[in-house]
Design an enzyme around this catalytic site. Structure first.
Site, mmCIF file in Angstrom:
data_model
loop_
_atom_site.group_PDB
_atom_site.id
_atom_site.type_symbol
_atom_site.label_atom_id
_atom_site.label_comp_id
_atom_site.label_asym_id
_atom_site.label_seq_id
_atom_site.Cartn_x
_atom_site.Cartn_y
_atom_site.Cartn_z
ATOM 1 N N ASP A 95 2.951 -5.520 2.664
ATOM 2 C CA ASP A 95 1.679 -4.855 2.964
ATOM 3 C C ASP A 95 1.879 -3.373 3.309
ATOM 4 O O ASP A 95 1.655 -2.513 2.463
ATOM 5 C CB ASP A 95 0.957 -5.599 4.103
ATOM 6 C CG ASP A 95 -0.550 -5.606 3.957
ATOM 7 O OD1 ASP A 95 -1.047 -5.134 2.931
ATOM 8 O OD2 ASP A 95 -1.228 -6.108 4.877
ATOM 9 N N ASP A 96 2.247 -3.077 4.543
ATOM 10 C CA ASP A 96 2.469 -1.696 5.014
ATOM 11 C C ASP A 96 3.715 -1.745 5.909
ATOM 12 O O ASP A 96 3.599 -1.721 7.141
ATOM 13 C CB ASP A 96 1.260 -1.217 5.841
ATOM 14 C CG ASP A 96 -0.054 -1.372 5.094
ATOM 15 O OD1 ASP A 96 -0.411 -0.463 4.327
ATOM 16 O OD2 ASP A 96 -0.709 -2.415 5.272
ATOM 17 N N HIS A 104 0.867 -1.189 0.000
ATOM 18 C CA HIS A 104 0.000 0.000 0.000
ATOM 19 C C HIS A 104 0.894 1.226 0.000
ATOM 20 O O HIS A 104 1.765 1.360 0.875
ATOM 21 C CB HIS A 104 -0.911 -0.004 1.219
ATOM 22 C CG HIS A 104 -1.852 -1.180 1.240
ATOM 23 N ND1 HIS A 104 -3.141 -1.104 0.794
ATOM 24 C CD2 HIS A 104 -1.661 -2.477 1.617
ATOM 25 C CE1 HIS A 104 -3.721 -2.295 0.917
ATOM 26 N NE2 HIS A 104 -2.847 -3.141 1.410
ATOM 27 N N GLU A 114 -8.306 -12.627 5.118
ATOM 28 C CA GLU A 114 -7.437 -12.165 6.202
ATOM 29 C C GLU A 114 -8.324 -11.997 7.444
ATOM 30 O O GLU A 114 -8.143 -12.655 8.452
ATOM 31 C CB GLU A 114 -6.765 -10.836 5.832
ATOM 32 C CG GLU A 114 -5.863 -10.278 6.930
ATOM 33 C CD GLU A 114 -5.423 -8.832 6.668
ATOM 34 O OE1 GLU A 114 -6.081 -8.124 5.881
ATOM 35 O OE2 GLU A 114 -4.428 -8.395 7.283
HETATM 36 N N1 HPA Z 1 -5.238 -4.111 4.625
HETATM 37 C C1 HPA Z 1 -6.405 -3.643 4.215
HETATM 38 N N2 HPA Z 1 -6.574 -2.406 3.844
HETATM 39 C C2 HPA Z 1 -5.546 -1.580 3.881
HETATM 40 C C3 HPA Z 1 -4.319 -2.008 4.299
HETATM 41 C C4 HPA Z 1 -4.148 -3.334 4.684
HETATM 42 O O1 HPA Z 1 -3.052 -3.771 5.068
HETATM 43 N N3 HPA Z 1 -3.473 -0.952 4.217
HETATM 44 C C5 HPA Z 1 -4.197 0.063 3.753
HETATM 45 N N4 HPA Z 1 -5.451 -0.300 3.546
HETATM 46 ZN ZN ZN Z 2 -3.017 -5.132 1.993
#
Ligand code: HPA
Ligand code: ZN
Length: 328
Positions: A273-274, A14, A195
């Site tokens: 992911d982040d 993201h 998830e």
């Molecule tokens: N998951 C879901 N939505 C999101 C995420 C994530 O890791 N990061 C930003 N939006």
């Molecule tokens: Zn994600």
């Protein structure tokens, strides 16, 4: 070769979620925006659970207000990815944050991001492509506007369409119109599922949105018939183990199902992911996977090849990346 220097392909990142905390803090100071709740005393991003994470994410993102801010973000994110050996990255971009879903404004943001990415490619050799992403908890109406932004800019750089946000808000079916629009514009499709939702959320994403990749998808492991379907149909999972552990989907690395999914024939890839939110990097992911599941270079090579074939970019880009993987 060390794991850190292996060339890596990352398919699930993201863009705002990859912002170094110091970068967001500096921007907040420059713009005189108070986002103190975003950080803890150590200066790290601070949140209590996934839903709080989404709020903190949106608060941090509120300081990114212009195309130039996104150009600076892109340079910061790609420098970090390149330092971890990433040679190709697909990043989720949200017209919700970039221009409020107005097509003209979105084009300005995209132009700035692409210029910064071109510079990073020249200087660090890292290739970036974008996946336009709607945000599930913003609702299906806004998603249609987002899909229009995606369709209008679909091409060799915006290569995909996806959905992120709160997996428990609404149903995938509510977003079918947007995914149909994106598919008709030639975009490849992925959706976050499996998830926070169980196996049925993965089935719904496959059946109702007709995606070829699933973001996470790991909770498919709770239903072996679904696991076998994923394996038979060649559905690719964008697995982010460190994210799942940081957010408490699994307690420990040993509990994570990535190894079991792979053993049963599912195509798995590895992403962050982040990364600063989850205190991880691509190198950390590789190191932890090697230590936990005894994965050797052959496994990582297999995963990199899976990632490259599952990437949404064109064949010429893949051929050039393939050469770089082979000459490692
Ligand atoms: N998951 C879901 N939505 C999101 C995420 C994530 O890791 N990061 C930003 N939006
Ligand atoms: Zn994600």
């Amino acid at each position: 070769m060390t794991l850190s220097s292996r060339p890596k392909i990352e398919l699930h990142l993201h863009h705002e979620g990859a912002a170094p905390p110091a970068f967001i803090k500096r921007l907040a100071q420059e713009k005189k925006v108070d986002i103190s709740r975003v950080f803890n005393e150590q200066g790290d991003y601070s949140y209590t659970d996934f839903w709080d994470f989404l709020k903190v994410y949106e608060a941090a993102t509120s300081v990114l207000q212009t195309p130039e801010d996104y150009a600076r973000l892109t340079r910061a994110v790609l420098a970090e990815s390149a330092a971890n050996g990433v040679i190709y990255s697909e990043t989720f971009l949200s017209p919700d944050f970039c221009g409020g879903r107005d097509v003209g404004a979105w084009r300005e943001y995209l132009h700035a991001i692409r210029e910064a990415a071109d510079q990073a490619e020249r200087e660090d050799g890292i290739v970036l492509r974008g996946i336009v992403t709607c945000i599930r908890h913003f609702g299906p109406e806004k998603a249609r506007e987002t899909a229009l932004c995606a369709a209008e800019t679909a091409g060799d750089w915006i290569v995909g369409f996806g959905i992120a946000g709160d997996e428990q808000a609404g149903k995938p079916k509510d977003f079918a119109y947007s995914f149909d629009m994106a598919r008709e514009a030639g975009l490849r499709l992925t959706a976050h599922a499996g998830e926070w939702g169980g196996p049925d959320s993965v089935r719904d994403a496959l059946d109702d949105l007709r995606v070829e990749r699933i973001g996470h998808g790991v909770r498919a492991i709770e239903d072996l018939a679904l696991v076998d379907r994923l394996a038979e149909d060649g559905v690719v999972l964008e697995v982010c183990p460190g994210s799942n552990i940081a957010l408490g989907v699994y307690k420990t690395w040993a509990d994570h199902p990535i190894h079991a999914l792979r053993e049963r024939g599912v195509k798995v890839t590895v992403s962050t992911d982040d990364p600063p939110f989850f205190h991880t990097t691509m190198t950390d992911e590789y190191d932890r996977l090697a230590a936990t599941f005894d994965w050797d270079e052959g496994v990582f090579e297999d995963i990199e090849n899976t990632s490259l074939s599952a990437a949404f970019c064109d064949q010429a880009t893949k051929d050039a990346l393939k050469k770089r993987l082979e000459t490692r």
